[in-house]
Design a protein around this motif. Structure first.
Motif, PDB file in Angstrom:
ATOM      1  N   ALA A 392       0.832  -1.204   0.000  1.00  0.00           N
ATOM      2  CA  ALA A 392       0.000   0.000   0.000  1.00  0.00           C
ATOM      3  C   ALA A 392       0.870   1.259   0.000  1.00  0.00           C
ATOM      4  O   ALA A 392       0.591   2.232  -0.719  1.00  0.00           O
ATOM      5  CB  ALA A 392      -0.920  -0.010   1.219  1.00  0.00           C
ATOM      6  N   ILE A 393       1.945   1.241   0.797  1.00  0.00           N
ATOM      7  CA  ILE A 393       2.861   2.391   0.827  1.00  0.00           C
ATOM      8  C   ILE A 393       3.487   2.593  -0.549  1.00  0.00           C
ATOM      9  O   ILE A 393       3.565   3.728  -1.046  1.00  0.00           O
ATOM     10  CB  ILE A 393       3.946   2.184   1.914  1.00  0.00           C
ATOM     11  N   ARG A 394       3.934   1.514  -1.174  1.00  0.00           N
ATOM     12  CA  ARG A 394       4.525   1.627  -2.518  1.00  0.00           C
ATOM     13  C   ARG A 394       3.529   2.233  -3.502  1.00  0.00           C
ATOM     14  O   ARG A 394       3.877   3.096  -4.323  1.00  0.00           O
ATOM     15  CB  ARG A 394       4.959   0.246  -3.020  1.00  0.00           C
ATOM     16  N   LYS A 395       2.312   1.779  -3.435  1.00  0.00           N
ATOM     17  CA  LYS A 395       1.255   2.242  -4.346  1.00  0.00           C
ATOM     18  C   LYS A 395       0.989   3.740  -4.164  1.00  0.00           C
ATOM     19  O   LYS A 395       0.872   4.492  -5.134  1.00  0.00           O
ATOM     20  CB  LYS A 395      -0.008   1.428  -4.054  1.00  0.00           C
ATOM     21  N   ILE A 396       0.938   4.182  -2.905  1.00  0.00           N
ATOM     22  CA  ILE A 396       0.651   5.596  -2.630  1.00  0.00           C
ATOM     23  C   ILE A 396       1.816   6.481  -3.058  1.00  0.00           C
ATOM     24  O   ILE A 396       1.635   7.498  -3.736  1.00  0.00           O
ATOM     25  CB  ILE A 396       0.334   5.791  -1.128  1.00  0.00           C
ATOM     26  N   THR A 397       3.043   6.095  -2.675  1.00  0.00           N
ATOM     27  CA  THR A 397       4.195   6.954  -2.968  1.00  0.00           C
ATOM     28  C   THR A 397       4.553   6.969  -4.458  1.00  0.00           C
ATOM     29  O   THR A 397       5.179   7.920  -4.923  1.00  0.00           O
ATOM     30  CB  THR A 397       5.424   6.519  -2.139  1.00  0.00           C
ATOM     31  N   ALA A 398       4.137   5.954  -5.206  1.00  0.00           N
ATOM     32  CA  ALA A 398       4.368   5.969  -6.658  1.00  0.00           C
ATOM     33  C   ALA A 398       3.605   7.121  -7.310  1.00  0.00           C
ATOM     34  O   ALA A 398       4.064   7.712  -8.291  1.00  0.00           O
ATOM     35  CB  ALA A 398       3.924   4.640  -7.270  1.00  0.00           C
ATOM     36  N   ASN A 399       2.446   7.477  -6.734  1.00  0.00           N
ATOM     37  CA  ASN A 399       1.623   8.560  -7.281  1.00  0.00           C
ATOM     38  C   ASN A 399       1.830   9.885  -6.567  1.00  0.00           C
ATOM     39  O   ASN A 399       1.599  10.951  -7.142  1.00  0.00           O
ATOM     40  CB  ASN A 399       0.132   8.175  -7.197  1.00  0.00           C
ATOM     41  N   ASP A 400       2.249   9.818  -5.302  1.00  0.00           N
ATOM     42  CA  ASP A 400       2.394  11.046  -4.512  1.00  0.00           C
ATOM     43  C   ASP A 400       3.578  10.866  -3.557  1.00  0.00           C
ATOM     44  O   ASP A 400       3.421  10.510  -2.397  1.00  0.00           O
ATOM     45  CB  ASP A 400       1.100  11.308  -3.730  1.00  0.00           C
ATOM     46  N   PRO A 401       4.807  11.129  -4.034  1.00  0.00           N
ATOM     47  CA  PRO A 401       6.017  10.838  -3.245  1.00  0.00           C
ATOM     48  C   PRO A 401       6.097  11.614  -1.927  1.00  0.00           C
ATOM     49  O   PRO A 401       6.812  11.206  -1.017  1.00  0.00           O
ATOM     50  CB  PRO A 401       7.165  11.239  -4.174  1.00  0.00           C
ATOM     51  N   GLU A 402       5.387  12.739  -1.809  1.00  0.00           N
ATOM     52  CA  GLU A 402       5.478  13.557  -0.590  1.00  0.00           C
ATOM     53  C   GLU A 402       4.169  13.556   0.185  1.00  0.00           C
ATOM     54  O   GLU A 402       3.837  14.512   0.891  1.00  0.00           O
ATOM     55  CB  GLU A 402       5.912  14.974  -0.953  1.00  0.00           C
ATOM     56  N   ALA A 403       3.454  12.447   0.091  1.00  0.00           N
ATOM     57  CA  ALA A 403       2.159  12.331   0.755  1.00  0.00           C
ATOM     58  C   ALA A 403       2.304  12.281   2.273  1.00  0.00           C
ATOM     59  O   ALA A 403       3.390  12.065   2.805  1.00  0.00           O
ATOM     60  CB  ALA A 403       1.471  11.049   0.281  1.00  0.00           C
ATOM     61  N   ARG A 404       1.192  12.489   2.948  1.00  0.00           N
ATOM     62  CA  ARG A 404       1.066  12.101   4.361  1.00  0.00           C
ATOM     63  C   ARG A 404       0.307  10.773   4.348  1.00  0.00           C
ATOM     64  O   ARG A 404      -0.833  10.706   3.878  1.00  0.00           O
ATOM     65  CB  ARG A 404       0.301  13.150   5.164  1.00  0.00           C
ATOM     66  N   ILE A 405       0.943   9.725   4.858  1.00  0.00           N
ATOM     67  CA  ILE A 405       0.323   8.398   4.877  1.00  0.00           C
ATOM     68  C   ILE A 405      -0.043   8.074   6.310  1.00  0.00           C
ATOM     69  O   ILE A 405       0.795   8.143   7.218  1.00  0.00           O
ATOM     70  CB  ILE A 405       1.282   7.332   4.314  1.00  0.00           C
ATOM     71  N   LEU A 406      -1.308   7.732   6.524  1.00  0.00           N
ATOM     72  CA  LEU A 406      -1.793   7.406   7.864  1.00  0.00           C
ATOM     73  C   LEU A 406      -2.335   5.979   7.866  1.00  0.00           C
ATOM     74  O   LEU A 406      -3.301   5.675   7.174  1.00  0.00           O
ATOM     75  CB  LEU A 406      -2.893   8.385   8.278  1.00  0.00           C
ATOM     76  N   ILE A 407      -1.682   5.111   8.622  1.00  0.00           N
ATOM     77  CA  ILE A 407      -2.145   3.731   8.795  1.00  0.00           C
ATOM     78  C   ILE A 407      -3.082   3.726   9.998  1.00  0.00           C
ATOM     79  O   ILE A 407      -2.705   4.170  11.086  1.00  0.00           O
ATOM     80  CB  ILE A 407      -0.961   2.775   9.021  1.00  0.00           C
ATOM     81  N   CYS A 408      -4.319   3.242   9.821  1.00  0.00           N
ATOM     82  CA  CYS A 408      -5.332   3.452  10.849  1.00  0.00           C
ATOM     83  C   CYS A 408      -6.399   2.355  10.830  1.00  0.00           C
ATOM     84  O   CYS A 408      -6.415   1.497   9.957  1.00  0.00           O
ATOM     85  CB  CYS A 408      -5.984   4.824  10.647  1.00  0.00           C
ATOM     86  N   GLY A 409      -7.296   2.411  11.817  1.00  0.00           N
ATOM     87  CA  GLY A 409      -8.481   1.565  11.829  1.00  0.00           C
ATOM     88  C   GLY A 409      -8.530   0.516  12.924  1.00  0.00           C
ATOM     89  O   GLY A 409      -9.598  -0.009  13.208  1.00  0.00           O
ATOM     90  N   SER A 410      -7.387   0.193  13.546  1.00  0.00           N
ATOM     91  CA  SER A 410      -7.408  -0.877  14.544  1.00  0.00           C
ATOM     92  C   SER A 410      -6.128  -0.879  15.363  1.00  0.00           C
ATOM     93  O   SER A 410      -5.031  -0.731  14.817  1.00  0.00           O
ATOM     94  CB  SER A 410      -7.555  -2.240  13.862  1.00  0.00           C
ATOM     95  N   LEU A 411      -6.251  -1.100  16.666  1.00  0.00           N
ATOM     96  CA  LEU A 411      -5.057  -1.284  17.502  1.00  0.00           C
ATOM     97  C   LEU A 411      -4.325  -2.569  17.140  1.00  0.00           C
ATOM     98  O   LEU A 411      -3.114  -2.667  17.277  1.00  0.00           O
ATOM     99  CB  LEU A 411      -5.450  -1.303  18.984  1.00  0.00           C
ATOM    100  N   TYR A 412      -5.082  -3.565  16.664  1.00  0.00           N
ATOM    101  CA  TYR A 412      -4.441  -4.821  16.261  1.00  0.00           C
ATOM    102  C   TYR A 412      -3.569  -4.592  15.030  1.00  0.00           C
ATOM    103  O   TYR A 412      -2.440  -5.099  14.948  1.00  0.00           O
ATOM    104  CB  TYR A 412      -5.499  -5.893  15.992  1.00  0.00           C
TER     105      TYR A 412
END
Length: 422
Positions: A392-412
């Motif tokens: 997922a990180i690779r996919k996002i940074t391929a389109n937006d190298p200076e993005a803010r990426i937030l991994i979220c949704g669960s403590l697990y």
């Protein structure tokens, strides 16, 4: 696999066929262990839907700044089970944990008991054997029938904001859930109450009055508000002019207020209050990841991690994002199938450039990524899926190298990411 991991795996197998929220199994095992819960340092018992962990972390930082030795119990853990139990400030050691778990396993003698119950008994046993000044006890689920609710006379009880969550166990209305949380209130023991919806506050106040428990409630007995570059806490005893919390997000100001009200009730100084809000440590609550293989993979992009997972958590996260410097924010989201997915994602829709859904690795109750993506699409977030966080990180940074990426949704999920990122 460590010795404690092997024991924990065995304890999982003792889980009852049907979950009935009850304290019977706790009373049985604690009696078999000689009632360690009666031999632990004075207890500060903390319940609530959101903010329990952050509030506990701030209380602990404030008490320790005053020289106190503090035990702390919290759940779930993120990377390692040891995180759940702190003895006089330090994470429990492997040898102590393994020996304590084995002792509880022997005392239980193969009878049905939940994982949380037997590990809570282990925490009490460990706490009873190490001198300290306070025990911070965080409720696992609800309050009234939670495994931690076996302490008859805590020094203080604390109830952080109550909202809708765990409806299959606690009820599907705010008053019902508030009633369960208020179950930790004890006769004549002061209760610190964080910001609440009116209908939740009424239930808590009624319970407190019925038990002659002094109530110290937000908006009535204490206030906190931002002021210039800091914040001001005020109660009947006076005013503390303090920096903003080092834990990120506007909601942490309210959590700080609840912690400060508790510290004031325990006789803390302004210096301890300052330490509480500047020295607290609480991972996976809007945590910026700054090193590790996932950070290396993200390159110039910012990488953040948050474990919130219910509608109130989504609202708090949205408020935090709106307070950060503008930058396209891309979510990587994995959730449990027991949560209100749309309720969590809806507040985030205005702040998310995209959402990449993933499964939570190794979690049988994960919501399939395709279903997370479908619901995200319904609330208006552009979506896709990926096999895991790295891709997922690779996919996002391929389109937006200076993005803010937030991994979220669960403590697990947050725990898996912290382990993966070293």
């Amino acid at each position: 696999m460590s010795q404690s991991d092997q024991i924990l795996a065995r304890l999982m197998a003792l889980h009852p066929k049907v979950i009935d929220l009850s304290l019977d199994r706790m009373h049985r095992i604690l009696a078999a262990l000689g009632h360690p819960e009666r031999a632990i340092p004075p207890v500060i018992h903390i319940a609530g839907t959101n903010g329990k962990g952050s509030t506990q972390a701030m209380i602990r930082a404030g008490l320790q700044a005053g020289g106190a030795r503090v035990h702390a119990y919290t759940s779930p853990h993120l990377a390692h089970f040891h995180e759940r139990i702190r003895l006089a400030g330090d994470l429990i050691g492997e040898d102590t944990l393994a020996a304590t778990l084995e002792e509880c396993e022997a005392a239980n003698d193969g009878q049905p008991i939940t994982f949380f119950e037997i590990t809570t008994a282990a925490a009490f046993l460990a706490f009873s054997r190490v001198p300290a000044d306070y025990t911070l006890l965080e409720v696992g689920l609800g309050g009234r029938l939670d495994a931690t609710n076996v302490v008859d006379a805590p020094r203080l009880t604390v109830i952080t904001p109550v909202s809708i969550d765990h409806t299959q166990y606690l009820g599907d209305t705010l008053p019902l859930i508030a009633g369960e949380k208020a179950g930790i209130i004890k006769p004549r023991v002061p209760v610190i109450v964080g910001p609440q919806e009116d209908e939740a506050l009424r239930v808590i106040e009624t319970r407190a009055q019925g038990l002659t428990a002094p109530i110290v409630a937000y908006g009535q007995h204490w206030m906190i508000q931002p002021d210039r570059d800091g914040m001001v806490f005020q109660d009947d005893h006076g005013l503390w002019d303090l920096p903003l919390p080092n834990l990120i997000g506007p909601h942490q100001i309210q959590n700080a207020g609840t912690a400060l009200a508790a510290l004031r009730a325990l006789g803390a100084t302004e210096a301890q209050a300052r330490a509480a809000v500047t020295q607290a440590e609480w991972p996976a609550r809007m945590q910026r990841l700054r090193r590790g293989p996932l950070v290396d993979l993200a390159g110039r992009a910012e990488l953040w991690l948050d474990g919130g997972h219910n509608p109130a958590g989504g609202e708090a996260l949205a408020a935090t994002l709106s307070a950060l410097p503008p930058r396209p924010t891309h979510l990587i989201c994995g959730m449990l199938n027991t949560k209100d997915i749309a309720g969590y994602l809806r507040p985030l829709a205005a702040h998310a450039a995209s959402l990449t859904a993933i499964d939570i690795p190794g979690e049988e109750n994960t919501l399939p990524a395709a279903e997370t993506a479908r619901i995200a699409g319904l609330v208006g977030i552009p979506t896709g899926t990926a096999p895991d966080a790295s891709q997922a990180i690779r996919k996002i940074t391929a389109n937006d190298p200076e993005a803010r990426i937030l991994i979220c949704g669960s403590l697990y999920l947050a725990g898996r990411i912290l382990r993966e990122n070293g």
